[in-house]
Write a protein that holds these residues in place. Structure first.
Motif, short mmCIF file in Angstrom:
data_model
loop_
_atom_site.label_atom_id
_atom_site.label_comp_id
_atom_site.label_asym_id
_atom_site.label_seq_id
_atom_site.Cartn_x
_atom_site.Cartn_y
_atom_site.Cartn_z
N ALA A 4 0.85 -1.26 0.04
CA ALA A 4 0.03 -0.10 -0.07
C ALA A 4 0.74 1.22 0.01
CB ALA A 4 -0.88 0.00 1.23
N LYS A 5 2.00 1.20 0.72
CA LYS A 5 2.89 2.36 0.77
C LYS A 5 3.60 2.48 -0.50
CE LYS A 5 4.44 2.22 5.68
NZ LYS A 5 5.24 2.23 6.62
N VAL A 6 4.06 1.36 -1.20
CA VAL A 6 4.46 1.29 -2.55
C VAL A 6 3.67 2.18 -3.59
CG1 VAL A 6 5.28 0.17 -4.40
CG2 VAL A 6 6.04 -0.25 -2.15
N PHE A 7 2.39 1.80 -3.65
CA PHE A 7 1.54 2.19 -4.61
C PHE A 7 0.97 3.59 -4.15
CE2 PHE A 7 1.40 -2.35 -5.70
CZ PHE A 7 2.11 -1.99 -7.07
N ASN A 8 0.81 4.15 -3.05
CA ASN A 8 0.60 5.19 -2.61
C ASN A 8 1.60 6.33 -2.73
OD1 ASN A 8 -2.19 4.99 -1.93
ND2 ASN A 8 -1.73 4.10 0.19
N ARG A 9 2.80 5.67 -3.07
CA ARG A 9 3.93 6.58 -3.39
C ARG A 9 4.40 7.23 -1.87
NH1 ARG A 9 4.34 9.68 -8.82
NH2 ARG A 9 6.65 9.28 -8.45
N ASP A 10 4.30 6.38 -0.88
CA ASP A 10 4.85 6.84 0.67
C ASP A 10 6.40 6.31 0.69
OD1 ASP A 10 2.27 7.94 1.30
OD2 ASP A 10 1.62 6.07 1.97
N LYS A 11 6.85 6.79 1.76
CA LYS A 11 8.51 6.55 2.00
C LYS A 11 8.36 4.88 2.26
CE LYS A 11 12.44 8.04 4.50
NZ LYS A 11 12.90 9.10 5.24
N THR A 12 9.21 4.19 1.80
CA THR A 12 9.89 2.97 2.03
C THR A 12 11.32 2.69 2.09
OG1 THR A 12 9.97 2.09 -0.26
CG2 THR A 12 7.86 2.04 0.53
N LEU A 13 11.60 1.74 2.81
CA LEU A 13 12.89 1.24 3.18
C LEU A 13 13.78 1.17 1.79
CD1 LEU A 13 12.86 -1.34 6.00
CD2 LEU A 13 13.48 1.07 6.20
N LEU A 14 13.29 0.65 0.82
CA LEU A 14 13.75 0.37 -0.59
C LEU A 14 13.93 1.78 -1.47
CD1 LEU A 14 12.28 -2.94 -1.73
CD2 LEU A 14 14.73 -2.36 -0.72
N ASP A 15 13.40 2.86 -1.10
CA ASP A 15 13.38 3.93 -1.74
C ASP A 15 14.98 4.42 -2.16
OD1 ASP A 15 10.95 3.94 -1.76
OD2 ASP A 15 10.79 6.15 -0.61
N PRO A 16 15.84 4.56 -1.21
CA PRO A 16 17.22 4.86 -1.56
C PRO A 16 17.87 4.12 -2.86
CG PRO A 16 17.10 4.62 0.50
CD PRO A 16 16.12 3.93 0.19
N VAL A 17 17.35 2.65 -2.93
CA VAL A 17 17.78 1.98 -4.32
C VAL A 17 16.94 1.85 -5.28
CG1 VAL A 17 18.49 -0.34 -4.75
CG2 VAL A 17 19.15 -0.08 -2.41
N ALA A 18 15.63 1.85 -5.07
CA ALA A 18 14.79 1.95 -5.91
C ALA A 18 14.51 3.12 -6.70
CB ALA A 18 13.48 1.28 -5.46
#
Length: 565
Positions: free
Chosen positions: A28-42
């Motif tokens: 849900a965070k991914v598709f809502n474009r919220d911050k996730t742990l993988l953001d620095p890489v992805a």
């Protein structure tokens, strides 16, 4: 019935649930474009992809534009994979020197992998070179699963938004599905499978001398990487012809459990993603409960039937369980019955036992799960959007019962949505029954059968069901590598995939444009046990009414013959 088998099945369900809840929150965070742990890489990779492809992130699409982008992308994938197979003999990374695949076989395989089906009328280790496996089949394993994820997220947005004209951007949803979800999980599972003994190399095949002095060829290849996404993406295509019964694909009881968990992990998580994205977690929980209830019922019937076995074989005085035919002794009856239900509950199709050897009722349950649209828990994305079509049918029936316009999530379900939901149910059903009928009365269809009578009919029905439901598992007693079956099942796969996606996206666009109506005294609650029971009831009734005559002529008659009735 063995206590250890019950413990194994209960633990599997508990572990699956415990993993699904946090993954659902993460998606849900991914598709809502919220911050996730993988953001620095992805995120840097995402920006690079958008720059190279010219994608405008903030430019959203209406449902027709979304569907158009999806169809164009998948059409190009089909064309590229088709010609990759035809040119295979001239391409590198083909140490065995495999020649081109036949045109009808190449079409079938291209349609199959683009449609997230991975039906295989060929033996993988003796047909496909490493480049075809990696650049063709494995890539489609990722993007076909990402396509299903994108569709269900678009539908979720359509149900959640108010008076909106757009449902998202297909290219963004596709990219985020791969970079944030499928790729990280696949890398992790690949490492674990490699540690457990699944092979991963680009070596030529190994020729050995057995202890008896015979000659044997051991197929090599990049198996672990394909195995991971084949399970996580509910693809199911085996690197080897024996699929997950092969020790190089599934070497230990631990890998058997991990692969089953991987098959259902994302589909079981998506109801929780749905609940968060529509702003009501209870909506996701009730759908998960309905899926789990159906899965438990189907699993119970399959396991009981397999433990009971074939009384005619038992009467011959054969030692040991008669139901072990076609099963790996490493996994036993419980591990095989659980795997059979997991893989057909999802649109996966990976197998660790031959479904052709299951008892009649044991084979009926996997077949029926596919006939219902593989919504228990279904494929990556396709399971939930198929289940939501049944939810719409359920609220319509409830609306008739209480005498008011049916509503879901505060929005009226009107004639347009009902027409589309009916198409979602009718298109696959008609494709299965018409395809099976033609094959069962024509010479080109019956000439491939290895069994006559009701079991032969079951083989035909299973083949078209597996294709249309985008599953890919086979009954094994049918030689499907013929021009007729390659073309017929190939077209059935495309109809079953995109003939459902288009009405689903139409529902998403229609629901997105609606206003939310405040709940009133006559509003039926869609968050309690009663609604979960209604979903289950409608699903089973629709399936029984549609497919009961065909099933009665196949596995049900075979069961009555087996027990001597």
């Amino acid at each position: 019935m063995k206590a250890i088998d019950m413990v194994q099945m209960i633990l599997f369900i508990l572990i699956l649930t415990l993993l699904a809840i946090p993954l659902g929150r993460y998606m849900a965070k991914v598709f809502n474009r919220d911050k996730t742990l993988l953001d620095p890489v992805a995120r840097p990779l995402e920006r690079l992809i958008y720059r190279l492809t010219g994608t405008h992130v903030e430019q959203e699409m209406n449902w027709k534009q979304y569907a158009g982008a999806l169809l164009i992308f998948n059409a190009w994938g089909l064309v590229v994979l088709f010609f990759l197979q035809l040119l295979q003999g001239h391409l590198p990374l083909n140490p065995q020197g495999f020649s081109a695949v036949s045109p009808d076989g190449a079409f079938n395989t291209a349609a199959s992998f683009v449609g997230n089906t991975n039906w295989q009328s060929y033996a993988g280790e003796s047909t496909m070179g490493y480049l075809t496996q990696m650049a063709g089949l494995t890539v489609q394993n990722f993007v076909s699963a990402a396509t299903g994820l994108s569709v269900v997220i678009a539908l979720t947005r359509g149900l959640a938004r108010k008076t909106a004209s757009t449902i998202g951007n297909f290219w963004v949803d596709l990219t985020r599905s791969v970079l944030w979800i499928l790729l990280p999980l696949s890398i992790l599972l690949t490492l674990v499978l490699t540690q457990q003994g699944v092979i991963q190399n680009l070596s030529p095949y190994v020729h050995v001398t057995t202890l008896e002095g015979g000659k044997q060829t051991l197929a090599m290849g990049p198996v672990a990487s394909q195995e991971a996404i084949k399970m996580l993406g509910t693809n199911g295509g085996g690197f080897f012809n024996a699929n997950s019964a092969h020790p190089f694909e599934n070497p230990t009881p631990l890998t058997n459990v991990l692969e089953m968990l991987a098959i259902l992990l994302i589909p079981a998580s998506l109801p929780f993603t749905f609940g968060r994205m529509v702003g009501d977690k209870r909506q996701g929980r009730v759908i998960f409960a309905a899926m789990l209830l159906l899965f438990t019922v189907f699993l119970g019937v399959t396991y009981h039937s397999e433990i009971y076995g074939n009384p005619q074989v038992t009467a011959l005085g054969v030692s040991g369980p008669s139901a072990m035919e076609g099963k790996e002794v490493r996994f036993g009856i419980a591990g095989s019955a659980l795997f059979a239900n997991v893989t057909t509950a999802a649109s996966c199709g990976a197998v660790n036992a031959m479904h052709d050897s299951l008892t009649p009722l044991g084979s009926l349950m996997p077949m029926l799960q596919m006939m219902l649209g593989e919504i228990v828990f279904g494929g990556v994305g396709s399971g939930l959007y198929g289940m939501l079509a049944f939810v719409i049918l359920t609220v319509f029936i409830v609306g008739l019962m209480v005498g008011r316009t049916p509503e879901y999530l505060g929005k009226k379900v009107e004639s347009r949505e009902m027409k589309m939901a009916i198409l979602v149910v009718l298109i696959p059903a008609a494709s299965i029954l018409l395809g099976s009928a033609i094959a069962s009365v024509t010479k080109v269809g019956t000439s491939s059968l290895l069994n006559s009578g009701p079991h032969g009919l079951s083989e035909i029905i299973y083949a078209f069901t597996s294709g249309v439901a985008n599953n890919g598992s086979a009954f094994a007693g049918l030689n499907a590598n013929t021009p007729f079956y390659n073309l017929a099942i190939g077209f059935a796969i495309l109809i079953g995939r995109f003939g459902v996606i288009l009405p689903i996206l139409a529902i998403a666009g229609s629901m997105a444009s609606k206003k939310v109506i405040p709940a009133g005294a006559g509003t039926f609650q869609t968050t309690g046990p009663l609604f979960a029971g209604l979903i289950v009831g409608v699903t089973l009734i629709v399936g029984a009414l549609t497919f009961f005559p065909a099933l009665a002529l196949g596995p049900i008659v075979e069961h009555l013959i087996m027990v001597g009735m």
